[in-house]
Write an enzyme that holds these catalytic residues in place. Sequence first.
Site, short mmCIF file in Angstrom:
data_model
loop_
_atom_site.label_atom_id
_atom_site.label_comp_id
_atom_site.label_asym_id
_atom_site.label_seq_id
_atom_site.Cartn_x
_atom_site.Cartn_y
_atom_site.Cartn_z
N HIS A 76 -4.88 -0.43 42.02
CA HIS A 76 -5.95 -0.72 42.61
C HIS A 76 -6.75 -1.17 41.18
CE1 HIS A 76 -9.88 -0.76 44.65
NE2 HIS A 76 -9.94 0.55 44.67
N HIS A 129 -2.05 -8.52 47.78
CA HIS A 129 -3.33 -7.93 48.13
C HIS A 129 -3.05 -7.60 49.89
CE1 HIS A 129 -7.62 -7.16 49.19
NE2 HIS A 129 -7.79 -7.13 47.68
N ASP A 172 -7.95 -9.27 39.84
CA ASP A 172 -7.24 -8.51 38.75
C ASP A 172 -6.37 -9.35 37.73
OD1 ASP A 172 -7.11 -5.69 40.48
OD2 ASP A 172 -8.59 -6.20 38.96
#
Length: 383
Positions: A225, A264, A318
């Site tokens: 995460h 994702h 990210d």
Amino acid sequence: MITGNQNTDYARGLEGVVAAETRIGFVDGINGRLVYRGYNIEELAESSTFEEVSYLLLYGTLPTKAEFEKFTARLNADNRIDDHLFKALQECTKASHPMSALRTGVSYLGSMDKDSNKYDLPSQEAMGLRLMGKFPSLVAAINRSLQGKPMVRSNEPNYTVRFLEESFGKKPTEFETKVFRTALILHADHGMNASTFASMVTISTLSDMYSAITSAIASLKGPLHGGANEQALANLERIGSPKNADNIISEMLEKKEKIMGFGHRVYKVYDPRAKILKEYAKKLAEETGHSELFETAEEVERVMINKLGTKGIFPNVDFYSGIVYKSLGFDPRLFTPIFALSRISGWFARSFEYLHDNRLFRPRSMYKGEVGPLKYVPLQDRK
Ligand code: SDX
């Protein structure tokens, strides 16, 4: 008791399960669109501020000038952290990851708040605003602890500028402020992600907002995460140059390793946030002597999309954020606390929204154990 065959009677990881209604944000995983209260993320990232977006997420509309001034005044009414907390943060960052220090810091603030045993809506709102107002100084103090430097106290009311000034002890440039404010807006809310869900499960028991945010921080820490941004940069630095990308990525995939910053649960196309961060990463990397790092990232992206694009695996938020934060001068261990510096607005908004029509979260689990009843054998008689 629910029993049955593994994998056929329930959604592992609640994949695809709708667990609540919301009006706050929508993640369109097929078309790669992110919407906050009806506004496209691209427009908010270009034109808004983090405080304005936080107001929008929390209250549902963009504020008038008077509403904005009242909101920011409440955020800044008590926005400092005390020396005792700073000392505790210094000890924590010596011993463990800054996300543990952040989790401890929020718990400390909750323990010092006289309202933290109340759960009526006005008290929960007041706690959320007090905590959010302290977050720039809290995360900046963790940054200063990491650098082994004393805390800096700024009188700057702007969330973004105060954080940057208290992190580095000097005013940020206009471009640095614009980039960082954009990153905060992009990370503010993202549907029912694991840390948001964790905050909502906690608030659904009528626990307090500090506890809900503590649960969220604990969840965000994980590399699947929020912890992925730090790991994604480490991987790029390990790859070192574009010419190594194909070999190293292929080796990692052969070993079934996950490439941090890709894939994702909802987006099966390019994460719209990554597109915006990529542009800033390119510009900042060129200006700060990190061009090869950015070129390596671009090559990793090309290799990964070539190999796994057909499986819906693309860069996520990210992947490029680490290059942005590194170029701004941040220690990689601060990347996930920076994610939390933004996501507190989404955690707060969704927990507060859920409280308006609260229902305790209490799913079931598939019992796969011994049905029994087995006969109890005293210890002395067991072989
Ligand atoms: C964030 O939920 C949110 O909205 C989160 C977030 C937010 O704003 O809150 O967007 C922020 O957390 C972004 C994600 C950051 N995490 C990472 O970058 C870690 C690496 N990514 C993976 O771990 C993964 O993609 C997840 C966890 C993000 C999502 O995984 P899923 O939906 O559980 O998918 P999966 O692990 O079941 O993968 C499906 C297939 C598998 O292959 P097969 O077993 O079918 O052969 O795709 C492969 C996986 O091995 N796969 C990857 C991969 N991601 C998925 N293979 C290599 N590298 C990857 N990154």
